[in-house]
Write a protein that holds these residues in place. Structure first.
Motif, PDB file in Angstrom:
ATOM      1  N   ASP A 167     -18.718  43.441  20.604  1.00 61.96           N
ATOM      2  CA  ASP A 167     -19.293  44.691  21.141  1.00 61.96           C
ATOM      3  C   ASP A 167     -20.799  44.580  21.375  1.00 61.96           C
ATOM      4  OD1 ASP A 167     -20.469  44.898  18.643  1.00 61.96           O
ATOM      5  OD2 ASP A 167     -19.211  46.543  17.950  1.00 61.96           O
ATOM      6  N   GLU A 202     -16.641  40.620  -2.691  1.00 59.70           N
ATOM      7  CA  GLU A 202     -16.289  41.763  -3.553  1.00 59.70           C
ATOM      8  C   GLU A 202     -15.154  41.434  -4.517  1.00 59.70           C
ATOM      9  OE1 GLU A 202     -18.087  44.361  -3.286  1.00 59.70           O
ATOM     10  OE2 GLU A 202     -18.813  44.444  -1.227  1.00 59.70           O
ATOM     11  N   ARG A 260     -23.465  44.351  19.314  1.00 62.61           N
ATOM     12  CA  ARG A 260     -24.486  44.711  18.328  1.00 62.61           C
ATOM     13  C   ARG A 260     -24.822  43.521  17.443  1.00 62.61           C
ATOM     14  NH1 ARG A 260     -23.938  47.661  14.194  1.00 62.61           N
ATOM     15  NH2 ARG A 260     -21.688  47.312  14.418  1.00 62.61           N
ATOM     16  N   VAL A 312     -25.491  41.621  14.224  1.00 64.32           N
ATOM     17  CA  VAL A 312     -25.098  41.877  12.845  1.00 64.32           C
ATOM     18  C   VAL A 312     -25.809  40.918  11.877  1.00 64.32           C
ATOM     19  CG1 VAL A 312     -23.119  41.854  11.285  1.00 64.32           C
ATOM     20  CG2 VAL A 312     -22.893  42.883  13.519  1.00 64.32           C
ATOM     21  N   TYR A 320     -20.965  40.661  17.033  1.00 60.16           N
ATOM     22  CA  TYR A 320     -19.543  40.810  17.350  1.00 60.16           C
ATOM     23  C   TYR A 320     -19.428  41.077  18.849  1.00 60.16           C
ATOM     24  CZ  TYR A 320     -18.152  40.722  12.447  1.00 60.16           C
ATOM     25  OH  TYR A 320     -17.911  40.313  11.163  1.00 60.16           O
ATOM     26  N   GLN A 363     -12.589  40.046   1.360  1.00 58.50           N
ATOM     27  CA  GLN A 363     -12.797  41.357   0.744  1.00 58.50           C
ATOM     28  C   GLN A 363     -11.453  42.088   0.597  1.00 58.50           C
ATOM     29  OE1 GLN A 363     -15.938  43.462   2.692  1.00 58.50           O
ATOM     30  NE2 GLN A 363     -15.793  45.237   1.386  1.00 58.50           N
ATOM     31  N   HIS A 395     -21.136  44.512  -4.786  1.00 60.90           N
ATOM     32  CA  HIS A 395     -21.944  45.678  -5.166  1.00 60.90           C
ATOM     33  C   HIS A 395     -22.020  45.786  -6.686  1.00 60.90           C
ATOM     34  CE1 HIS A 395     -22.030  47.023  -1.058  1.00 60.90           C
ATOM     35  NE2 HIS A 395     -20.720  46.959  -0.971  1.00 60.90           N
ATOM     36  N   PRO A 452     -26.569  46.921   1.161  1.00 57.97           N
ATOM     37  CA  PRO A 452     -25.767  48.125   1.379  1.00 57.97           C
ATOM     38  C   PRO A 452     -24.556  47.875   2.268  1.00 57.97           C
ATOM     39  CG  PRO A 452     -27.761  48.206   2.691  1.00 57.97           C
ATOM     40  CD  PRO A 452     -27.881  46.990   1.817  1.00 57.97           C
ATOM     41  N   ASN A 453     -23.658  48.836   2.331  1.00 54.75           N
ATOM     42  CA  ASN A 453     -22.499  48.756   3.236  1.00 54.75           C
ATOM     43  C   ASN A 453     -22.994  48.498   4.647  1.00 54.75           C
ATOM     44  OD1 ASN A 453     -21.080  51.491   1.421  1.00 54.75           O
ATOM     45  ND2 ASN A 453     -20.346  49.398   1.359  1.00 54.75           N
ATOM     46  N   GLY A 454     -22.332  47.572   5.327  1.00 56.54           N
ATOM     47  CA  GLY A 454     -22.684  47.297   6.718  1.00 56.54           C
ATOM     48  C   GLY A 454     -23.864  46.356   6.890  1.00 56.54           C
ATOM     49  N   ALA A 455     -24.382  45.806   5.778  1.00 59.92           N
ATOM     50  CA  ALA A 455     -25.561  44.931   5.863  1.00 59.92           C
ATOM     51  C   ALA A 455     -25.263  43.618   6.586  1.00 59.92           C
ATOM     52  CB  ALA A 455     -26.075  44.631   4.459  1.00 59.92           C
ATOM     53  N   GLY A 456     -23.994  43.190   6.529  1.00 63.20           N
ATOM     54  CA  GLY A 456     -23.640  41.909   7.152  1.00 63.20           C
ATOM     55  C   GLY A 456     -23.175  40.858   6.152  1.00 63.20           C
ATOM     56  N   LYS A 457     -22.951  41.258   4.897  1.00 65.39           N
ATOM     57  CA  LYS A 457     -22.571  40.292   3.852  1.00 65.39           C
ATOM     58  C   LYS A 457     -21.265  39.579   4.190  1.00 65.39           C
ATOM     59  CE  LYS A 457     -22.442  43.507   0.670  1.00 65.39           C
ATOM     60  NZ  LYS A 457     -22.740  44.660   1.561  1.00 65.39           N
ATOM     61  N   SER A 458     -20.226  40.376   4.496  1.00 66.01           N
ATOM     62  CA  SER A 458     -18.930  39.752   4.798  1.00 66.01           C
ATOM     63  C   SER A 458     -19.038  38.868   6.036  1.00 66.01           C
ATOM     64  CB  SER A 458     -17.854  40.822   5.025  1.00 66.01           C
ATOM     65  OG  SER A 458     -17.657  41.567   3.848  1.00 66.01           O
ATOM     66  N   THR A 459     -19.776  39.337   7.012  1.00 65.93           N
ATOM     67  CA  THR A 459     -19.947  38.565   8.250  1.00 65.93           C
ATOM     68  C   THR A 459     -20.622  37.226   7.946  1.00 65.93           C
ATOM     69  OG1 THR A 459     -20.162  40.648   9.452  1.00 65.93           O
ATOM     70  CG2 THR A 459     -20.933  38.665  10.572  1.00 65.93           C
TER      71      THR A 459
HETATM   72  N1  ATP Z   1     -14.750  42.778  13.675  1.00 66.84           N
HETATM   73  C1  ATP Z   1     -15.837  43.511  13.899  1.00 66.84           C
HETATM   74  N2  ATP Z   1     -16.160  43.955  15.130  1.00 66.84           N
HETATM   75  C2  ATP Z   1     -17.266  44.686  15.358  1.00 66.84           C
HETATM   76  N3  ATP Z   1     -18.150  45.029  14.397  1.00 66.84           N
HETATM   77  C3  ATP Z   1     -17.878  44.618  13.151  1.00 66.84           C
HETATM   78  C4  ATP Z   1     -16.717  43.844  12.829  1.00 66.84           C
HETATM   79  N4  ATP Z   1     -16.726  43.600  11.497  1.00 66.84           N
HETATM   80  C5  ATP Z   1     -17.832  44.178  11.019  1.00 66.84           C
HETATM   81  N5  ATP Z   1     -18.540  44.779  12.004  1.00 66.84           N
HETATM   82  C6  ATP Z   1     -19.818  45.489  11.870  1.00 66.84           C
HETATM   83  O1  ATP Z   1     -20.778  44.538  11.422  1.00 66.84           O
HETATM   84  C7  ATP Z   1     -21.657  45.126  10.487  1.00 66.84           C
HETATM   85  C8  ATP Z   1     -21.677  44.291   9.220  1.00 66.84           C
HETATM   86  O2  ATP Z   1     -20.393  44.386   8.617  1.00 66.84           O
HETATM   87  P1  ATP Z   1     -20.029  43.576   7.313  1.00 66.84           P
HETATM   88  O3  ATP Z   1     -18.584  43.842   7.062  1.00 66.84           O
HETATM   89  O4  ATP Z   1     -20.472  42.176   7.458  1.00 66.84           O
HETATM   90  O5  ATP Z   1     -20.942  44.315   6.228  1.00 66.84           O
HETATM   91  P2  ATP Z   1     -20.945  44.207   4.651  1.00 66.84           P
HETATM   92  O6  ATP Z   1     -22.358  43.965   4.223  1.00 66.84           O
HETATM   93  O7  ATP Z   1     -19.921  43.237   4.202  1.00 66.84           O
HETATM   94  O8  ATP Z   1     -20.540  45.695   4.201  1.00 66.84           O
HETATM   95  P3  ATP Z   1     -19.662  46.226   2.941  1.00 66.84           P
HETATM   96  O9  ATP Z   1     -20.594  46.304   1.768  1.00 66.84           O
HETATM   97  O10 ATP Z   1     -19.234  47.597   3.404  1.00 66.84           O
HETATM   98  O11 ATP Z   1     -18.520  45.295   2.744  1.00 66.84           O
HETATM   99  C9  ATP Z   1     -21.188  46.561  10.278  1.00 66.84           C
HETATM  100  O12 ATP Z   1     -22.016  47.403  11.034  1.00 66.84           O
HETATM  101  C10 ATP Z   1     -19.776  46.556  10.811  1.00 66.84           C
HETATM  102  O13 ATP Z   1     -19.452  47.802  11.362  1.00 66.84           O
END
Ligand code: ATP
Ligand code: MG
Length: 239
Positions: free
Chosen positions: A16, A163, A18, A20, A14, A85, A192, A39-46
């Motif tokens: 910022d 989800e 980091r 992902v 993203y 989601q 999940h 887990p939460n934050g793994a990157g699935k939605s991304t």
């Molecule tokens: N728009 C954004 N800008 C910056 N960082 C983001 C953005 N969206 C998500 N992130 C970060 O990217 C990482 C992956 O997020 P993502 O939403 O893909 O995880 P996830 O596996 O879908 O989690 P969850 O199970 O909570 O839905 C997280 O650390 C999140 O904080």
């Protein structure tokens, strides 16, 4: 077998900075149903947002043999239906009917076809009575079903769900799982809900810290307790 999605070394940050997603390789065959867990934050939605070009950073993703680029987004989105989601990201019209009709209208369906597509999609998610309601005044579970209908109404070849069962009551959750069982499209489901994965997905992928740490049959993945624990997918014993 026909490869319907190919991801070839996708990494993503993203703005910022980091990282992902890191070095993702993935091949999805037509008619597979794949569970994407982690887990939460793994990157699935991304990762899912890359499958219909909402996020596009490189030429790493191909759908039906075509690289996603800004010129073919319409073509891609008619084939890859993505349910977010958060349903508030998907619903923006004054009525449920308008939201579910949006895709079919955009695809140039005739008036009659639009009506039929909307009726059929709302029936599939058990929400026929909600046509004239405002999506903004629905409960979260109701919104989720309408968000799913907005994608089903276009009858895409690939369905991507983020989800889908969260916030649904037990009956709604199982009726959705049964509905998914009947849909003939290729499906990628981030969740999940390990019962959903067990009931629907022949193949499961674990994502953690933006990397694929396992990609195997669901039977193998869900029976490997150590693997699940290592990836935050099973309870640790409380000491
Ligand atoms: N728009 C954004 N800008 C910056 N960082 C983001 C953005 N969206 C998500 N992130 C970060 O990217 C990482 C992956 O997020 P993502 O939403 O893909 O995880 P996830 O596996 O879908 O989690 P969850 O199970 O909570 O839905 C997280 O650390 C999140 O904080
Ligand atoms: Mg997510």
């Amino acid at each position: 077998m026909e490869e319907i999605i190919r991801i070839n070394n996708l990494s993503f940050s993203y703005p910022d900075g980091r990282k992902v997603l890191e070095n993702i390789f993935l091949s999805v065959q037509r008619n597979e149903t794949i569970g994407l867990i982690g887990p939460n934050g793994a990157g699935k939605s991304t990762l899912l947002l890359h499958l219909n070009g909402i996020l596009r950073t490189s030429a790493a993703v191909q759908v039906l043999g075509k690289e996603i680029n800004k010129n073919n987004l319409r073509w891609i989105r008619a084939r890859v239906g993505l349910v977010f989601q958060n349903p508030d990201d998907q619903l923006f019209s004054p009525t449920v009917f308008d939201d579910v009709a949006f895709g079919p209208i955009n695809m140039g369906y005739s008036r009659t076809e639009v009506f039929q597509a909307v009726k059929h999609a709302l029936k599939e998610v058990g929400m026929e009575e909600f046509e004239q309601r405002s999506p903004h005044h629905l409960s979260l579970g109701e919104k989720k079903r309408i968000a799913i209908a907005t994608v089903l109404s276009m009858n895409p070849e690939i369905l991507v769900f983020d989800e889908p069962t969260s916030n649904l009551d037990p009956r709604g959750r199982w009726s959705l799982i049964r509905l998914f069982q009947k849909l003939s499209a290729t499906k990628v489901i981030a969740t999940h809900d390990l019962e959903l994965v067990q009931a629907l997905c022949q193949r499961t992928i674990i994502l953690n810290h933006g990397q694929i740490v396992a990609d195997d049959t669901t039977t193998k993945i869900l029976s490997d307790m150590q693997l699940l624990k290592n990836n935050g997918l099973a309870f640790e014993e409380i000491p």
